[in-house]
Design an enzyme around this catalytic site. Structure first.
Site, mmCIF file in Angstrom:
data_model
loop_
_atom_site.group_PDB
_atom_site.id
_atom_site.type_symbol
_atom_site.label_atom_id
_atom_site.label_comp_id
_atom_site.label_asym_id
_atom_site.label_seq_id
_atom_site.Cartn_x
_atom_site.Cartn_y
_atom_site.Cartn_z
ATOM 1 N N GLU A 436 0.840 -1.195 0.000
ATOM 2 C CA GLU A 436 0.000 0.000 0.000
ATOM 3 C C GLU A 436 0.877 1.248 0.000
ATOM 4 O OE1 GLU A 436 -2.062 0.243 3.667
ATOM 5 O OE2 GLU A 436 -3.013 2.157 3.223
ATOM 6 N N ASP A 509 -0.709 -1.091 5.747
ATOM 7 C CA ASP A 509 -0.504 -0.444 7.049
ATOM 8 C C ASP A 509 -1.475 -1.001 8.086
ATOM 9 O OD1 ASP A 509 1.441 1.148 6.019
ATOM 10 O OD2 ASP A 509 0.126 2.885 5.694
ATOM 11 N N ASP A 511 -3.604 0.341 9.912
ATOM 12 C CA ASP A 511 -4.596 1.349 10.288
ATOM 13 C C ASP A 511 -5.877 1.107 9.498
ATOM 14 O OD1 ASP A 511 -4.006 2.118 7.745
ATOM 15 O OD2 ASP A 511 -3.061 4.022 8.294
ATOM 16 N N ASP A 513 -7.202 2.588 6.849
ATOM 17 C CA ASP A 513 -7.050 2.494 5.397
ATOM 18 C C ASP A 513 -6.446 1.165 4.993
ATOM 19 O OD1 ASP A 513 -8.152 4.907 5.046
ATOM 20 O OD2 ASP A 513 -6.265 6.001 4.736
#
Ligand code: 0RA
Length: 691
Positions: A436, A509, A511, A513
């Site tokens: 990503e 990641d 998180d 997203d």
């Protein structure tokens, strides 16, 4: 887990047949949020729901059908019912009146109400004592045994005993209270919020008469009354007002199911709309995530409509059944069950879990819906017509999608420029890292083993295509690059033998997203490359969440628990080292060590990193939290996440992908509320790699 515990508490509370777990009201005033959710407007209105729930319980137990609410000057609320009246006699065990007990002790509400169901429009069904604790002033008036009784409270404290203040006919209870302005952000009640709540409660409690009047400005009174003879059928008509109905007669059933010991009420009507509007309730609590009652409803709906359509000759081809999707288009339905011991689960604790609710809804709804279709041929025709149209549209869309895939949109295309391919051409040792973002992609490209590891960076932006349909996404350039890199082609042209990498690793990641993009990729693999999952080719990388530094030592932690453990270990080790040096006669140079820590911290801590420092017994531990892969330098990324000798990867199973597929619908669906809820809930948990 939590559900089980809840169940246990309830069972003892009700089962023992007496009031248990008594507590004073101080905890409520200390931490109001724990009892009413918040001290904002939602919590404030919760006070009203709480008081009204008691009156509803009384009514549902068969006592009183009218409840009146008055909004008085100074934001004083009064709720009057015509139930039995809260008992005023001395409670044998606690030596105070039952009335005082109900209003001053926590959890004292359990057994009251004389059996039947406990409704709860409120958050926890916490009881009238919580309202009392959070009210500047509260007055209880009870009509019972020909007397009018009264007791007053201030911030939950009785201002004298209950006393008879006159004669009265009939029975009932009036609770008048004024919220404590030192507790709430505001004590301004919103009339529209109250109206909406009462309207809904009136739909869900057939036969109840509710009135509400706003008398805050005595010269201008606003009065509303709600009474819906049709129960949830009225609710469906209300939702569909202004829309063109496919069945003029709303389907409606209300029946007690003896096997499951449960009341089931269902109403439905189709309109020309395309979306579905289904509302589920258990004991008047809304279940936005549905649950077992919804599952039962859907099963029966699909089955009965197919049976009917086939018997009447609307479905000619053998394989042309109406799908669940077909029968949901344009559907408005309300499903309400009343159940003795509801169990809630799911993301928001708002999903019904009782398995018997499924069978009860199937039995009650199934039988009467079949009869409805037979007895109302024009309504049935309207409904089936709508479903057939939806089926037609579905088949047309699928055909269109398949032609796109068949056309060979991916044949003979050259490898995408963004791909940093590996030099090996042997798929069995080749790996594709889907990374990503460009910055993480850069680190991965530098850190990788060039011979066997290929890197394909994907822009997170592809996710901004909210509501994007998966077939549309296949046309997205980023996803196209990925499909070309895989080499297998897609749809009819798919050939697993052409797969260029035997390990495809999703590296995102930790998180929201990251979770989002992972869900998207897994969904795509599930729907279009299921064979790759079955054959065990898809993996999820597990980058560390923390780097824990102490002096020259450091270790990576992949979870919060691991981090805490590491901190402890490192402190112990450092303590031992110090002791050893001291034993050798060497001087412990505290200062030096501190400086080392700092240099290290600066070196690892990239500009955007978040660091935390813990000091235990003079030992400083520096903790760096990796918010994104981009914060790791190439070496760190290699050694923690990509080096085949040390890395840990999660093999994606069909179940993982299936779950992602379900989540995908939440994330990408047209319904905003569930998506928001999902993201809010998971924002906290994604770091545990919850797919
Ligand atoms: C305890 C026992 C009984 C009823 C109630 C409480 C009761 C509470 C509230 C709160 C608002 N309105 C209410 N109405 C009744 C049962 C009384 C009996 O057995 O006679």
């Amino acid at each position: 887990m939590a559900t089980k515990d809840e169940k246990k508490t309830k069972a003892t509370e009700y089962g023992a047949g007496q009031i248990q777990v008594l507590e004073g009201l101080e905890p409520v005033r200390k931490r109001p949020g724990m009892y009413i959710g918040s001290t904002g407007p939602t919590g404030l209105h919760h006070l009203i729901w709480e008081i009204m729930d008691n009156s509803f319980d009384e009514s549902m137990a068969g006592f009183g059908t009218e409840i009146d609410l008055h909004l008085l000057p100074g934001n004083m609320i009064s709720v009057t019912d015509k139930g039995r009246g809260i008992p005023v006699d001395m409670h044998p065990q606690y030596k105070i009146s039952t009335l005082e007990l109900v209003l001053t002790k926590l959890h004292a509400g359990g057994k009251f109400g004389g059996g039947g169901y406990k409704v709860s429009g409120g958050l926890h069904g916490v009881g009238a004592s919580v309202v009392n604790a959070l009210s500047d002033y509260l007055k209880a008036e009870v009509k019972r045994d020909g007397q009018l009784w009264m007791q007053e409270f201030k911030r939950g404290i009785p201002q004298g005993k209950v006393k008879a203040i006159g004669k009265a006919s009939g029975t009932g209870t009036t609770i008048t209270f004024q919220p404590d302005k030192t507790i709430f952000e505001t004590i301004d009640f919103d009339f529209d919020t109250i109206i909406e709540h009462l309207r809904r409660q009136a739909y869900l409690t057939k036969g109840i008469k509710l009135t509400i009047s706003d008398e805050r400005v005595p010269e201008v009174k606003h009065r509303y009354g709600f009474y819906f003879e049709g129960g949830v059928a009225s609710y469906v008509r209300h939702i569909n007002r202004g829309k063109e109905a496919k069945n003029a007669n709303v389907f409606y059933v209300a029946k007690f199911n003896a096997e499951a010991d449960m009341d089931v009420e269902v109403a439905l009507q189709y309109t020309e709309e395309y979306h579905e509007s289904v509302h589920c309730f258990a004991n008047n609590i809304t279940n936005p995530e549905g649950g077992t009652h919804l599952v039962g409803f859907r099963t029966v709906l699909t089955r009965e409509l197919n049976t009917y359509a086939r018997n009447k000759g609307y479905l000619k081809e053998k394989d042309q059944n109406l799908t669940g999707e077909d029968v949901r288009e344009g559907l408005t339905a309300v499903i309400s069950v009343k159940i003795k011991d509801p169990q809630f689960e799911g993301q928001t604790k708002a999903k019904l879990g009782n398995p018997e609710a499924r069978t009860a809804v199937e039995a009650v709804f199934g039988e009467s819906f079949r009869i409805f279709l037979e007895e109302h041929p024009r309504d049935a025709e309207g409904i089936i017509g709508k479903c057939l149209l939806a089926a037609q549209a579905r088949r047309a869309a699928r055909a269109a999608r398949e032609t796109v895939l068949r056309k060979g949109a991916f044949d003979g295309l050259s490898l995408p420029g963004k791909l940093a391919d590996c030099s090996s051409k042997d798929p069995s040792i080749s790996e594709l890292y889907i990374v990503e973002g460009d910055s993480a992609g850069g680190s991965a490209k530098q850190g990788r083993d060039r011979e066997t590891q290929a890197i394909l960076p994907l822009k997170g932006k592809i996710l901004n295509v909210e509501r994007a349909r998966l077939d549309k996404m296949l046309a997205n350039n980023e996803i196209k690059s990925l499909i070309i890199a895989l080499g297998t082609n897609i749809g009819e042209g798919f050939d697993i033998k052409e797969l260029r990498y035997h390990r495809i690793v999703i590296m995102t990641d930790a998180d929201v997203d990251g979770a989002h993009i992972r869900t998207l990729l897994l969904t795509m693999f599930y729907r279009h490359f299921a064979e790759l999952i079955h054959a065990g080719h898809i993996y999820i990388a597990q980058p560390p969440l923390y780097r824990v530094n102490i002096g020259k030592n450091f270790k990576y932690a992949f979870s919060d628990e691991e981090k805490d453990k590491l901190v402890k270990e490192l402190i112990e080790e450092s303590g031992k080292a110090k002791a050893a040096r001291a034993a050798k006669g060497g001087k412990v140079v505290e200062k030096e060590e501190e400086e080392e820590t700092e240099t290290l911290a600066v070196e690892v801590g990239a500009e955007e990193s978040e660091t935390e420092e813990v000091e235990v017994g003079g030992v400083r531990v520096n903790i760096q939290r990796y918010k994104g892969l981009g914060e790791m330098n190439p070496d760190q990324l290699w050694e923690t996440t990509m080096d085949p000798k040390t890395r840990v990867m999660k093999l994606v199973t069909v179940d993982d992908a299936k779950r992602a597929d379900e989540i995908f619908d939440i994330l990408m669906g047209a319904d905003v509320a569930p998506r928001k809820r999902f993201i809010q809930t998971h924002a906290k948990t994604v770091k545990n790699l919850d797919i």
